[in-house]
Every structure is written in C-alpha cells, then in structure tokens.
Scaffold this motif. Structure first.
Motif, PDB file in Angstrom:
ATOM      1  N   TRP A 182     -10.558  -9.823 -15.005  1.00 28.32           N
ATOM      2  CA  TRP A 182      -9.722  -8.632 -14.802  1.00 28.32           C
ATOM      3  C   TRP A 182      -9.548  -8.370 -13.311  1.00 28.32           C
ATOM      4  CZ3 TRP A 182      -9.978  -3.917 -12.381  1.00 28.32           C
ATOM      5  CH2 TRP A 182      -9.000  -2.975 -12.733  1.00 28.32           C
ATOM      6  N   GLN A 183     -10.623  -8.481 -12.541  1.00 32.84           N
ATOM      7  CA  GLN A 183     -10.526  -8.251 -11.090  1.00 32.84           C
ATOM      8  C   GLN A 183      -9.765  -9.382 -10.405  1.00 32.84           C
ATOM      9  OE1 GLN A 183     -13.465  -5.713  -9.067  1.00 32.84           O
ATOM     10  NE2 GLN A 183     -14.966  -6.744 -10.380  1.00 32.84           N
ATOM     11  N   GLY A 184      -9.964 -10.607 -10.855  1.00 30.56           N
ATOM     12  CA  GLY A 184      -9.173 -11.721 -10.346  1.00 30.56           C
ATOM     13  C   GLY A 184      -9.106 -11.784  -8.839  1.00 30.56           C
ATOM     14  N   PRO A 185      -7.909 -11.558  -8.255  1.00 27.93           N
ATOM     15  CA  PRO A 185      -7.754 -11.685  -6.796  1.00 27.93           C
ATOM     16  C   PRO A 185      -8.435 -10.583  -5.989  1.00 27.93           C
ATOM     17  CG  PRO A 185      -5.635 -11.803  -7.964  1.00 27.93           C
ATOM     18  CD  PRO A 185      -6.639 -11.312  -8.937  1.00 27.93           C
ATOM     19  N   ALA A 186      -8.767  -9.463  -6.602  1.00 26.59           N
ATOM     20  CA  ALA A 186      -9.293  -8.309  -5.863  1.00 26.59           C
ATOM     21  C   ALA A 186     -10.761  -8.507  -5.491  1.00 26.59           C
ATOM     22  CB  ALA A 186      -9.146  -7.041  -6.693  1.00 26.59           C
ATOM     23  N   PRO A 187     -11.174  -8.028  -4.320  1.00 28.98           N
ATOM     24  CA  PRO A 187     -12.603  -8.060  -3.974  1.00 28.98           C
ATOM     25  C   PRO A 187     -13.418  -7.351  -5.033  1.00 28.98           C
ATOM     26  CG  PRO A 187     -11.287  -7.494  -2.058  1.00 28.98           C
ATOM     27  CD  PRO A 187     -10.356  -7.482  -3.234  1.00 28.98           C
ATOM     28  N   ARG A 188     -14.606  -7.880  -5.310  1.00 30.06           N
ATOM     29  CA  ARG A 188     -15.403  -7.390  -6.427  1.00 30.06           C
ATOM     30  C   ARG A 188     -15.991  -6.004  -6.186  1.00 30.06           C
ATOM     31  NH1 ARG A 188     -12.575 -10.535  -8.144  1.00 30.06           N
ATOM     32  NH2 ARG A 188     -13.075 -12.459  -9.246  1.00 30.06           N
ATOM     33  N   GLU A 189     -15.872  -5.161  -7.203  1.00 29.17           N
ATOM     34  CA  GLU A 189     -16.553  -3.874  -7.255  1.00 29.17           C
ATOM     35  C   GLU A 189     -17.256  -3.777  -8.601  1.00 29.17           C
ATOM     36  OE1 GLU A 189     -14.410  -0.361  -6.237  1.00 29.17           O
ATOM     37  OE2 GLU A 189     -13.348  -1.296  -4.550  1.00 29.17           O
ATOM     38  N   ALA A 190     -18.246  -2.920  -8.679  1.00 27.37           N
ATOM     39  CA  ALA A 190     -18.986  -2.755  -9.920  1.00 27.37           C
ATOM     40  C   ALA A 190     -18.118  -2.079 -10.978  1.00 27.37           C
ATOM     41  CB  ALA A 190     -20.248  -1.931  -9.681  1.00 27.37           C
ATOM     42  N   TYR A 191     -18.369  -2.421 -12.229  1.00 25.75           N
ATOM     43  CA  TYR A 191     -17.658  -1.775 -13.328  1.00 25.75           C
ATOM     44  C   TYR A 191     -18.106  -0.317 -13.446  1.00 25.75           C
ATOM     45  CZ  TYR A 191     -15.860  -0.787 -17.979  1.00 25.75           C
ATOM     46  OH  TYR A 191     -15.189  -0.235 -19.040  1.00 25.75           O
ATOM     47  N   ARG A 192     -17.145   0.550 -13.699  1.00 26.68           N
ATOM     48  CA  ARG A 192     -17.442   1.967 -13.904  1.00 26.68           C
ATOM     49  C   ARG A 192     -16.690   2.466 -15.132  1.00 26.68           C
ATOM     50  NH1 ARG A 192     -14.611   3.211  -8.207  1.00 26.68           N
ATOM     51  NH2 ARG A 192     -15.425   1.112  -7.944  1.00 26.68           N
TER      52      ARG A 192
ATOM     53  N   PHE B 137      -6.896   3.720  -7.644  1.00 23.84           N
ATOM     54  CA  PHE B 137      -7.868   3.107  -6.731  1.00 23.84           C
ATOM     55  C   PHE B 137      -7.150   2.046  -5.906  1.00 23.84           C
ATOM     56  CE2 PHE B 137     -10.349   4.737 -10.265  1.00 23.84           C
ATOM     57  CZ  PHE B 137     -11.484   5.275  -9.660  1.00 23.84           C
ATOM     58  N   TRP B 138      -7.294   2.106  -4.586  1.00 22.65           N
ATOM     59  CA  TRP B 138      -6.553   1.206  -3.707  1.00 22.65           C
ATOM     60  C   TRP B 138      -6.891  -0.267  -3.939  1.00 22.65           C
ATOM     61  CZ3 TRP B 138      -2.479   3.315  -1.893  1.00 22.65           C
ATOM     62  CH2 TRP B 138      -2.452   4.620  -1.391  1.00 22.65           C
ATOM     63  N   ASN B 139      -8.072  -0.571  -4.419  1.00 15.82           N
ATOM     64  CA  ASN B 139      -8.461  -1.966  -4.600  1.00 15.82           C
ATOM     65  C   ASN B 139      -7.622  -2.670  -5.655  1.00 15.82           C
ATOM     66  OD1 ASN B 139     -10.160  -4.172  -3.882  1.00 15.82           O
ATOM     67  ND2 ASN B 139     -11.382  -3.847  -5.715  1.00 15.82           N
ATOM     68  N   TRP B 140      -7.141  -1.923  -6.632  1.00 19.30           N
ATOM     69  CA  TRP B 140      -6.379  -2.517  -7.726  1.00 19.30           C
ATOM     70  C   TRP B 140      -4.993  -1.901  -7.887  1.00 19.30           C
ATOM     71  CZ3 TRP B 140     -11.268  -0.184  -8.794  1.00 19.30           C
ATOM     72  CH2 TRP B 140     -12.352  -1.077  -8.736  1.00 19.30           C
TER      73      TRP B 140
ATOM     74  N   GLU C 225      -2.723  -3.652   9.770  1.00 23.98           N
ATOM     75  CA  GLU C 225      -3.933  -4.076   9.061  1.00 23.98           C
ATOM     76  C   GLU C 225      -3.787  -3.879   7.557  1.00 23.98           C
ATOM     77  OE1 GLU C 225      -7.265  -2.019  10.678  1.00 23.98           O
ATOM     78  OE2 GLU C 225      -7.084  -2.926  12.666  1.00 23.98           O
ATOM     79  N   LEU C 226      -2.899  -2.959   7.164  1.00 21.47           N
ATOM     80  CA  LEU C 226      -2.660  -2.703   5.745  1.00 21.47           C
ATOM     81  C   LEU C 226      -1.466  -3.482   5.197  1.00 21.47           C
ATOM     82  CD1 LEU C 226      -3.304   1.156   5.700  1.00 21.47           C
ATOM     83  CD2 LEU C 226      -4.818  -0.658   4.870  1.00 21.47           C
ATOM     84  N   TRP C 227      -0.859  -4.317   6.030  1.00 20.92           N
ATOM     85  CA  TRP C 227       0.251  -5.167   5.579  1.00 20.92           C
ATOM     86  C   TRP C 227      -0.255  -6.190   4.557  1.00 20.92           C
ATOM     87  CZ3 TRP C 227       5.325  -4.503   6.557  1.00 20.92           C
ATOM     88  CH2 TRP C 227       6.209  -5.561   6.276  1.00 20.92           C
ATOM     89  N   LYS C 228      -1.501  -6.617   4.732  1.00 20.01           N
ATOM     90  CA  LYS C 228      -2.134  -7.575   3.832  1.00 20.01           C
ATOM     91  C   LYS C 228      -3.347  -6.918   3.189  1.00 20.01           C
ATOM     92  CE  LYS C 228      -0.963 -11.585   6.739  1.00 20.01           C
ATOM     93  NZ  LYS C 228      -1.510 -12.782   7.416  1.00 20.01           N
ATOM     94  N   ARG C 229      -4.011  -7.648   2.346  1.00 24.84           N
ATOM     95  CA  ARG C 229      -5.249  -7.179   1.762  1.00 24.84           C
ATOM     96  C   ARG C 229      -6.306  -8.287   1.834  1.00 24.84           C
ATOM     97  NH1 ARG C 229      -5.867  -5.999  -4.264  1.00 24.84           N
ATOM     98  NH2 ARG C 229      -7.936  -5.713  -3.362  1.00 24.84           N
ATOM     99  N   GLU C 230      -7.551  -7.923   1.595  1.00 24.02           N
ATOM    100  CA  GLU C 230      -8.616  -8.901   1.448  1.00 24.02           C
ATOM    101  C   GLU C 230      -8.621  -9.406   0.011  1.00 24.02           C
ATOM    102  OE1 GLU C 230     -10.609 -10.054   3.847  1.00 24.02           O
ATOM    103  OE2 GLU C 230      -9.537  -8.812   5.316  1.00 24.02           O
ATOM    104  N   TYR C 231      -9.001 -10.664  -0.182  1.00 25.68           N
ATOM    105  CA  TYR C 231      -9.078 -11.258  -1.500  1.00 25.68           C
ATOM    106  C   TYR C 231     -10.481 -11.746  -1.794  1.00 25.68           C
ATOM    107  CZ  TYR C 231      -3.997 -11.162  -1.408  1.00 25.68           C
ATOM    108  OH  TYR C 231      -2.704 -10.743  -1.353  1.00 25.68           O
ATOM    109  N   GLU C 232     -10.817 -11.788  -3.053  1.00 28.74           N
ATOM    110  CA  GLU C 232     -12.046 -12.439  -3.476  1.00 28.74           C
ATOM    111  C   GLU C 232     -11.947 -13.919  -3.084  1.00 28.74           C
ATOM    112  OE1 GLU C 232     -15.829 -12.736  -5.333  1.00 28.74           O
ATOM    113  OE2 GLU C 232     -14.630 -11.048  -4.561  1.00 28.74           O
ATOM    114  N   PRO C 233     -12.963 -14.464  -2.432  1.00 29.04           N
ATOM    115  CA  PRO C 233     -12.903 -15.883  -2.025  1.00 29.04           C
ATOM    116  C   PRO C 233     -12.523 -16.805  -3.177  1.00 29.04           C
ATOM    117  CG  PRO C 233     -14.805 -14.837  -1.027  1.00 29.04           C
ATOM    118  CD  PRO C 233     -14.208 -13.817  -1.982  1.00 29.04           C
ATOM    119  N   GLY C 234     -11.562 -17.674  -2.917  1.00 29.27           N
ATOM    120  CA  GLY C 234     -11.085 -18.599  -3.916  1.00 29.27           C
ATOM    121  C   GLY C 234      -9.883 -18.108  -4.704  1.00 29.27           C
TER     122      GLY C 234
END
Length: 447
Positions: A221-231, A242-245, A433-442
């Motif tokens: 479900w998180q896929g490309p997004a940097p990992r966060e804990a399930y809530r 949430f900005w991450n997703w 800096e907000l033009w792009k985002r960080e991705y989960e490695p891989g």
C-alpha cells in the motif's frame, strides 16, 4: 499495438475470411467468437485500487461493450474479492486477483491499466504501466508532486501510449458546449474564474499505532512512499490529509474545477501563485488545510481562485462545487453536473442549459455512470483510432500543477513567482525542495 493479441486476431480473421462464410473462423459460432478476449477490438483492462471510487470506475469500464476487466488489483483482499464479484456479475467472467501491480503488468494480455489507487501511487503506477507497454487511465490528480508530472509526460512521449486522466467533465456534452460558448465570446473576454469545493467532513482524531490488519498488505500500500507505521485513522480515506500519501482537498476535489477554469480561460502556466489557510476546524492528525484559498495569476491579465472548505458545507451559487467565469459582458456558471448558466452584467439569467442526455437502453452502463462512461469511451477511441484524448497528460499536468504550486505556497508560507513558459518556480530554493519528494529506496519512478 505491435505483435499484440489484437493484431494477431485481426490478421487471423482477415486471412480466414476468404475461406469461411461471413469471415468466421472455422468451427466457431458468432456467439462463441464474440467471447474471444481480443476479438472485435476488445480492450483488456487491469484495475488497480478498487475501493470506493476505484470500484465505481472499474465497474464502469467493465460495463462498456468493448471492454473486459481481467484483473482486480488491490492490497486489500476484501476489496479485491468484492470487486471481482462485481465484475463477474457484469461480464459473466471473474477477473484474476493480484495484489502486486508489478506482476499484473507482466501479463501480455493486459492492454490498459486503470489507476485508482491513492495519490502517491498515481504517477509511479502509470509510469510502470507505460514502461510495460500498456495504455493508462489514471484518476486525478495525475501526480503527487510536480516532478512526477514531468516524469509522466516524458514517459508518455517515450513509450507512445495513450494516457487519459480522470478529469471526466472534459467529456460531458453540456460542459463542452458551455466552454465553447465561453470561447466564442458569449460573456466577452473572460478574465477571472472562481472555483470552489465545500463539505462537512468530520475530524479524524489522533491515531494509534496498531498491528496491520490481516486483510491488508501495508508494505505494498505504501509502495513508493517513505515508510511510516500503520495507524488506525489512515485507511481507507484519511490518507488524503497526510502529506506522505495525499495531496489535500486542493488536489482531491479542486483539480476538477480548476481544470475547467484553465480550459475556459485558455491559459497554461501561471506567473504567480499564493495560498492562505490551514487546519482550522479541528485539532487532530489532519495535516493538509481544511480551509484554503489559492490564487493563480496569468500573463494574459486573468486569474483563477480556488476556495476549499472541507469542514463547512455552505454552498456557493447553490452548489457545493462549481466554476464561475467573470467576463467583460457577463458571467458563465458551470455547476457540478452536466449543465451551465449564463448571466448578463445585471445578474439576470439569460440562458440555462440542463442535462439533456438520452441514455441508450442497450448500453451496459449504469445510467448513473453514463457521463463518466463518455470519458472512458474517449480513452478507448484514443487506443483504437489514435485520436487525442480529451484529458491528455500535458494539459492534465498543467491543471494539476496549479494546485500543487498552491500547496507549496501554503507549506512555505509565501507567494511563488513562476516562469509562465514552463511552470517552474523562480528564485526560491526552499520552495523547490517541495518540487520533488523522497521515495522508499528501490521504488523511485524512472522513465
């Protein structure tokens, strides 16, 4: 499509025509021939993200006569099973269930990918689809951030497949007529468009970290997004805030109306964008604004405003959504449906066009989805006839970018000055800096 099933079937049919009555393959009846996947220009579709809106879009695809939905792709096994059952009722065939999009795209029988997963998946999934040789229908917004929009445009150009973005109003007949009247000068030169969205959304509370439910693959479900804990206050809808997703109400609902505004004013990139607002109504985990006004200015002395109120549903012009054009000689209002109104400068209604669609009773579409089906048919026409679809990726990116810039302005707290030739932010490294985002490695999307 080179070396595709469809090309093969067409050639086989053409070759057999000289030796068979009516061009039918030997030993086949008309009924059995019609069930061949790939026959009669049938388009095989994989639906990714089939909860709620995704379920509605996917079943609408399945209801089109020339389409077969052959994959139910979702990380929620409950949703995947429910969708597969719905497709079976429509088509008489049950699609395959696969939670991993990458495995779906390995199937050469898939002609087109429908992306209705959460926002952080839109562009990465669409790019994967294009790289796999599939046509793509992607719901709005077409990208989570401006850089992804650039990548998606580049991927479409490189792989030369059809990309249709879910700005469905581009295909609604009376909306098209209203925009045509606007362009033909019915209110003189239009110089301002006001757009809005209003709702009464409840608070989402303060989530607790809990074990991932057994029915959910949260990693995928998180896929490309940097990992966060399930809530426990995230899935299936609150990820929007949430900005991450997510991308907030601006891109969740504002995209539709701002796209009409940009189309009507015939503008592309702005020269200035600013945003005001915040999370005003409740004190909870919600990160994006629930109250927001974005102003966009253009070189041709015109502007677009978007007002978003997630937690106060007071209507404007008797509608919770709308686009209102102001011109030299009057105004033109496109409401939420397939209709429009024209007013003179005295605020008198001089013309009203309401929904006059006649539903074809032989069409398998649900009448309630008939308008959106026109957008799907336009996508199919792009695939089979090579026409330019109504919400092609360049224009869709331009509309999406307007609100992405608004969110960037909101997050850094100042006006953005923009290069009106390409939409790039000028003189502001912090904003970039907000033009792009960080991705989960891989998981980084690449063209």
């Amino acid at each position: 499509m080179k070396n595709s099933r469809r090309t093969f079937v067409k050639k086989a049919i053409a070759g057999a025509t000289f030796a068979t009555v009516g061009g039918m393959l030997p030993g086949m009846t008309a009924k059995s021939y019609g069930k061949i996947i790939g026959a009669n220009d049938r388009i095989n579709v994989a639906s990714m993200g089939v909860v709620s809106r995704g379920h509605a879009v996917g079943t609408n695809f399945a209801s089109q006569k020339q389409c077969d939905v052959i994959y139910s792709c979702d990380v929620d096994i409950r949703a995947a099973e429910k969708f597969a059952g719905s497709i079976n009722e429509i088509q008489g065939r049950r699609p395959k269930i696969e939670k991993d999009l990458r495995k779906v795209l390995e199937d050469k029988d898939v002609d087109a990918l429908v992306v209705t997963a959460p926002d952080h998946w839109h562009a990465p999934a669409a790019i994967l689809g294009l790289k796999a040789g599939k046509h793509v229908y992607v719901e709005k917004p077409c990208a989570h951030n401006p850089h992804e929009g650039e990548l998606l445009m580049a991927a479409q150009k490189k792989y030369n497949k059809v990309v249709q973005v879910g700005n469905q109003r581009r295909s609604w007949p009376n909306v098209i007529k209203g925009i045509e009247e606007l362009h033909n000068g019915v209110i003189g030169r239009p110089y301002m468009a006001k757009t809005w969205y209003a709702n009464n959304r409840a608070p989402i509370g303060n989530g607790k970290q809990v074990p991932v439910p057994e029915w959910l693959d949260f990693e995928l479900w998180q896929g490309p997004a940097p990992r966060e804990a399930y809530r426990d206050n995230l899935i299936h809808y609150n990820w929007h805030w949430f900005w991450n997703w997510g991308t907030g109400e601006a891109l969740n609902n504002g995209t539709h109306m701002v796209d009409l505004a940009r189309w009507g004013l015939q503008v592309e990139y702005p020269n200035k964008v600013n945003s005001s607002g915040g999370r005003y109504r409740y004190d909870d985990d919600w990160q994006t604004p629930d109250t927001q006004v974005i102003n966009m200015e253009f070189d041709n002395k015109s502007m677009i405003t978007w007002e978003g109120r997630s937690c106060n549903g007071k209507q404007i012009e008797k509608g919770s959504v709308g686009t209102l054009f102001y011109g030299e000689d009057g105004s033109l209002l496109i409401e939420g449906g397939n209709s429009y109104k024209i007013f003179n400068l005295k605020n008198e209604l001089v013309k009203e066009v309401t929904n006059d669609m006649v539903i074809d009773p032989t069409n398998r579409s649900n009448p309630a989805q008939a308008l959106d089906a026109l957008h799907i048919q336009n996508f199919f026409d792009g695939i089979t006839d090579g026409i330019e679809v109504r919400s092609e990726i360049v224009g869709a990116h331009q509309s999406t970018l307007l609100l992405q810039l608004g969110n960037i302005s909101q997050r850094i707290g100042r006006t953005l000055h923009v290069d009106s030739s390409n939409g790039n932010i000028k003189y502001d490294p912090k904003a970039m800096e907000l033009w792009k985002r960080e991705y989960e490695p891989g998981w980084e999307p690449t063209v």
